[in-house]
Every structure is written in C-alpha cells, then in structure tokens.
Write a protein that holds these residues in place. Sequence first.
Motif, PDB file in Angstrom:
ATOM      1  N   ASP A  12       0.871  -1.191   0.000  1.00 35.64           N
ATOM      2  CA  ASP A  12       0.000   0.000   0.000  1.00 35.64           C
ATOM      3  C   ASP A  12       0.895   1.224   0.000  1.00 35.64           C
ATOM      4  O   ASP A  12       1.856   1.308   0.791  1.00 35.64           O
ATOM      5  CB  ASP A  12      -0.911   0.004   1.238  1.00 35.64           C
ATOM      6  CG  ASP A  12      -2.078   0.969   1.108  1.00 35.64           C
ATOM      7  OD1 ASP A  12      -1.848   2.105   0.640  1.00 35.64           O
ATOM      8  OD2 ASP A  12      -3.200   0.582   1.463  1.00 35.64           O
ATOM      9  N   ASP A  13       0.637   2.181  -0.909  1.00 28.99           N
ATOM     10  CA  ASP A  13       1.515   3.354  -0.999  1.00 28.99           C
ATOM     11  C   ASP A  13       1.267   4.350   0.126  1.00 28.99           C
ATOM     12  O   ASP A  13       2.065   5.259   0.361  1.00 28.99           O
ATOM     13  CB  ASP A  13       1.354   4.046  -2.356  1.00 28.99           C
ATOM     14  CG  ASP A  13      -0.043   4.606  -2.564  1.00 28.99           C
ATOM     15  OD1 ASP A  13      -1.019   3.881  -2.277  1.00 28.99           O
ATOM     16  OD2 ASP A  13      -0.154   5.756  -3.021  1.00 28.99           O
ATOM     17  N   GLU A  14       0.148   4.219   0.860  1.00 25.92           N
ATOM     18  CA  GLU A  14      -0.130   5.105   1.989  1.00 25.92           C
ATOM     19  C   GLU A  14       0.416   4.463   3.262  1.00 25.92           C
ATOM     20  O   GLU A  14      -0.051   3.399   3.687  1.00 25.92           O
ATOM     21  CB  GLU A  14      -1.638   5.337   2.132  1.00 25.92           C
ATOM     22  CG  GLU A  14      -2.263   6.047   0.939  1.00 25.92           C
ATOM     23  CD  GLU A  14      -3.753   6.269   1.129  1.00 25.92           C
ATOM     24  OE1 GLU A  14      -4.252   6.042   2.258  1.00 25.92           O
ATOM     25  OE2 GLU A  14      -4.411   6.674   0.156  1.00 25.92           O
ATOM     26  N   ARG A  15       1.367   5.121   3.894  1.00 23.50           N
ATOM     27  CA  ARG A  15       2.064   4.523   5.036  1.00 23.50           C
ATOM     28  C   ARG A  15       1.124   4.246   6.211  1.00 23.50           C
ATOM     29  O   ARG A  15       1.263   3.229   6.893  1.00 23.50           O
ATOM     30  CB  ARG A  15       3.221   5.423   5.483  1.00 23.50           C
ATOM     31  CG  ARG A  15       4.343   5.495   4.458  1.00 23.50           C
ATOM     32  CD  ARG A  15       5.552   6.225   4.984  1.00 23.50           C
ATOM     33  NE  ARG A  15       6.627   6.262   4.002  1.00 23.50           N
ATOM     34  CZ  ARG A  15       7.502   5.282   3.793  1.00 23.50           C
ATOM     35  NH1 ARG A  15       7.424   4.180   4.531  1.00 23.50           N
ATOM     36  NH2 ARG A  15       8.447   5.394   2.878  1.00 23.50           N
TER      37      ARG A  15
ATOM     38  N   LEU B 287      -0.924   1.276   5.394  1.00 22.21           N
ATOM     39  CA  LEU B 287      -0.060   0.102   5.430  1.00 22.21           C
ATOM     40  C   LEU B 287       0.167  -0.357   6.868  1.00 22.21           C
ATOM     41  O   LEU B 287       0.093  -1.553   7.174  1.00 22.21           O
ATOM     42  CB  LEU B 287       1.279   0.444   4.762  1.00 22.21           C
ATOM     43  CG  LEU B 287       2.300  -0.683   4.609  1.00 22.21           C
ATOM     44  CD1 LEU B 287       1.777  -1.739   3.635  1.00 22.21           C
ATOM     45  CD2 LEU B 287       3.633  -0.131   4.113  1.00 22.21           C
TER      46      LEU B 287
ATOM     47  N   MET C  39      -2.354   2.870  -6.777  1.00 22.91           N
ATOM     48  CA  MET C  39      -0.961   3.160  -6.435  1.00 22.91           C
ATOM     49  C   MET C  39      -0.281   3.757  -7.662  1.00 22.91           C
ATOM     50  O   MET C  39      -0.660   3.437  -8.796  1.00 22.91           O
ATOM     51  CB  MET C  39      -0.232   1.877  -5.997  1.00 22.91           C
ATOM     52  CG  MET C  39      -0.787   1.248  -4.727  1.00 22.91           C
ATOM     53  SD  MET C  39       0.244  -0.135  -4.115  1.00 22.91           S
ATOM     54  CE  MET C  39      -0.040  -1.349  -5.396  1.00 22.91           C
TER      55      MET C  39
ATOM     56  N   THR D 259       6.072  -5.767   4.509  1.00 21.13           N
ATOM     57  CA  THR D 259       5.119  -4.730   4.121  1.00 21.13           C
ATOM     58  C   THR D 259       5.854  -3.770   3.195  1.00 21.13           C
ATOM     59  O   THR D 259       7.017  -3.411   3.461  1.00 21.13           O
ATOM     60  CB  THR D 259       4.583  -3.972   5.349  1.00 21.13           C
ATOM     61  OG1 THR D 259       5.685  -3.365   6.041  1.00 21.13           O
ATOM     62  CG2 THR D 259       3.848  -4.924   6.287  1.00 21.13           C
ATOM     63  N   TYR D 260       5.205  -3.308   2.131  1.00 18.09           N
ATOM     64  CA  TYR D 260       5.889  -2.525   1.096  1.00 18.09           C
ATOM     65  C   TYR D 260       5.000  -1.368   0.657  1.00 18.09           C
ATOM     66  O   TYR D 260       3.802  -1.544   0.444  1.00 18.09           O
ATOM     67  CB  TYR D 260       6.224  -3.412  -0.112  1.00 18.09           C
ATOM     68  CG  TYR D 260       6.954  -4.666   0.291  1.00 18.09           C
ATOM     69  CD1 TYR D 260       8.322  -4.658   0.500  1.00 18.09           C
ATOM     70  CD2 TYR D 260       6.251  -5.849   0.518  1.00 18.09           C
ATOM     71  CE1 TYR D 260       8.997  -5.806   0.913  1.00 18.09           C
ATOM     72  CE2 TYR D 260       6.905  -7.000   0.920  1.00 18.09           C
ATOM     73  CZ  TYR D 260       8.278  -6.972   1.128  1.00 18.09           C
ATOM     74  OH  TYR D 260       8.937  -8.106   1.546  1.00 18.09           O
ATOM     75  N   ASN D 261       5.615  -0.172   0.541  1.00 20.02           N
ATOM     76  CA  ASN D 261       4.837   0.990   0.120  1.00 20.02           C
ATOM     77  C   ASN D 261       5.007   1.302  -1.360  1.00 20.02           C
ATOM     78  O   ASN D 261       4.598   2.351  -1.832  1.00 20.02           O
ATOM     79  CB  ASN D 261       5.157   2.223   0.976  1.00 20.02           C
ATOM     80  CG  ASN D 261       6.615   2.642   0.835  1.00 20.02           C
ATOM     81  OD1 ASN D 261       7.361   2.082   0.043  1.00 20.02           O
ATOM     82  ND2 ASN D 261       7.005   3.644   1.615  1.00 20.02           N
ATOM     83  N   ASN D 262       5.644   0.378  -2.112  1.00 20.09           N
ATOM     84  CA  ASN D 262       5.665   0.517  -3.572  1.00 20.09           C
ATOM     85  C   ASN D 262       5.736  -0.868  -4.214  1.00 20.09           C
ATOM     86  O   ASN D 262       6.253  -1.829  -3.625  1.00 20.09           O
ATOM     87  CB  ASN D 262       6.809   1.419  -4.046  1.00 20.09           C
ATOM     88  CG  ASN D 262       8.162   0.759  -3.884  1.00 20.09           C
ATOM     89  OD1 ASN D 262       8.563  -0.056  -4.713  1.00 20.09           O
ATOM     90  ND2 ASN D 262       8.860   1.101  -2.797  1.00 20.09           N
TER      91      ASN D 262
END
Length: 380
Positions: A7-10, A13, A60, A35-38
């Motif tokens: 999820d690109d929103e921290r 996420l 995203m 967990t990954y933001n990109n």
Amino acid sequence: MKAIIVDDERLALKKMENLLREQVDLDGRIELIGTYNNAHAALEAARREEVDLAFLDIEMPEINGFELAEQLLKIHPCLSIIFVTAYQEYAVKAFEMNALDYLMKPVHHSRLTVTLQRFMASKEKTARSTEEAKKAMLCCMQRLHYQDTQGRTQSFPWKTLKAPELFAYLVFHRDKTVSKQILIDLLWPDYDTERATTQLHTAIYQIRKIIKTAGLELSIKYMDEGYRLVWGEEKLDVDEWENGVRQAPPVMPETLDQHLAIMALYTGNYLEEHRYIWADYEQERMRLIWLQHVKQIAECFKTLGRHTEAIMLYQKIRETCPDLEDGYFELMKMYAAMNHQGEVRKQFQLISNRLKEEFDVSPSKELIDWYEQWKPGMKE
C-alpha cells in the motif's frame, strides 16, 4: 503460509499490518514476511522467496494493484490475491481477476477474520485435491489398465486370457458378490465342474497377486459361495468422467472450459479393445452419455461462431459412433451452411453406405428428407 502487504499510503499500510499481526498471533498458520509501500519493492521480495497471500491496495502510482497482481501471479501462479481499497467500483474487476476477496477500507478485525478463514479453507481444499490426485486410478476406457500414484499409465502383466476378463467383470460388479456358478458359466462354459473350479481358483489367485504387485487398494473376498471385489481408495476412470458430466452445470460459454476438461477424461469406449460381450451394454450406455455431452459442447461452439471447433467435434462423434447418424447429419448441416456442397454429398454417402453394409437399411426419413430438400438448392 507467507503473506505480504502492499500500500503506498504509510498509515494505511501500518494499520493493515497491525490488523494482520493480531490475526497471525491468534492463528499461527500465517506469517507476515513483509510490508511494502511501492510495487517494485514487493516484486523484488516475491522473486526472493515464496509468497502465498498478498494484500494489495489498488490505487498506487506507476503500477496499480491490478497490474501488480498480474506480475506477482507470473512469479507465484498459486498466489492468493486480496484487494484492499476505499473504492467500491473496482469490485467487479477484482473478482474478474479471480481474487480471493475484496476488502473495503477501513478494514475491520471481524471482516479480516472471515477473509483469512476463506484463505485457509481454500488452501486446505487444494491440499486435499493434491492428496487425492496422488491415488492410483483403475482404468476401463479403451482397455483394462491403471495409472500409478505418479500418474503414469501401467499395464497389467496377465499370464492368461481369462484372468483379465474375470477381473474386469468383478470391477463392473464391484462391492457386489458374484456367485461362483455365474463366473464359471461366463468364462468356462465348456469345462466340467471340477476343471472349471480349478481354473477359477487359479485366475483369482493371479488377480490377487497382480493387485498386490500394482499396489492397488483392492481386495477379493470369498463369501456366500461367490467372490466380491472390495473397493478401496482408488479412483475409477469411468466414474470420474460420468460423475463429472452429471454434476457439471449446463453447457454455456461461461462453463465451456469446464466441459472441455470433462470431455477430455473420456479416452475411449468402455473395454473396447477386449471385446467382452457382457460389456456391450455398458459400453453403449457410456457412449450415449458421451454423445449427448459432446453434442451440447458442439452446439455451444456453433453459438459462439467457432465453426472449426464444432466441425472437429462432429467428426469425433462420427468416428466414435460410426453407426449413428448424429455426426454425419450435423456435419451435413454445417457444410451446407458454409456452401461446401461436395462435403454435404460426401457425408450423406458415408452414412448411407455404412448403414447399408452394416444393417442393410437406409438413413432415417428425417435425414433423407433434409437431403432431398437441400438438393434443389445445390449449384452444379
């Protein structure tokens, strides 16, 4: 079972991570490995290690959730995808991609529990199917043989001609007691009682030995002056195919692939190579079930405008049921619609000659009437 969250929103996420970790602590069968933001970072992780479950945000930058799902599935084809988004309008597309679930933000603890239960149930079902696939299968289509637990086709090393017929007869009457006298009358009608009994005992001994050598979970029991083949965990190819036909949904464009897979299970007519007279009725019964099923599939192909596939199936019907008009007649109609006049004449001649040679009869009135009505429209 290893899971990742993307999820690109921290904040989103982190919230999803906390929710999942609470579930993981309770369940213990799922491990959150990252967990990954990109999307790029998630793909790198997927290339390094196994991933069983992926929670993906949809909106995203650069690579959206749908595109990421496609790339992840190329790396791990058995991966389960769960989309997590604040937008309801993506639901249809999500399920078109065969997603396991679709969660609306904010995700609630109870809703996530349902999703994870669905995931575990899906994995357990797959595991059971894999385990079932490892079982041996006895086969009566075309000839009597079996497939071992690795799926390899194996022949039985018979030493006499009567033993395989006796085995096939007991398979047909599986879990039923067949009297000694019926078996003797069927297989050794010209022998005196003593000699026929000896031959029966010898054949039973050979079958038991071959069953044991092949590792099949079958046994032959003597009871009530007869023999019974007690069935084990093996599959039987004719049962697998017939159950598939009877339990499948109607043939429609949406179910066509399922029906094609079922059709592929029919690998030949029942015990055709052995020419056992007692098997004729069962062979014909199965062949008529196959005929009706394949005709429905061919009709579906015609509806979709896939004429080549339909013609191929009608040709297969003609080859499998050469004494029935169905394949020839349907080919005549299709060739007429395509203005292939020579092929129409050819099919009419083929069925006319076949029926004359085999049964000394002519084609049905319906077929002849159709042909006569078609002839005036022919161009020479």
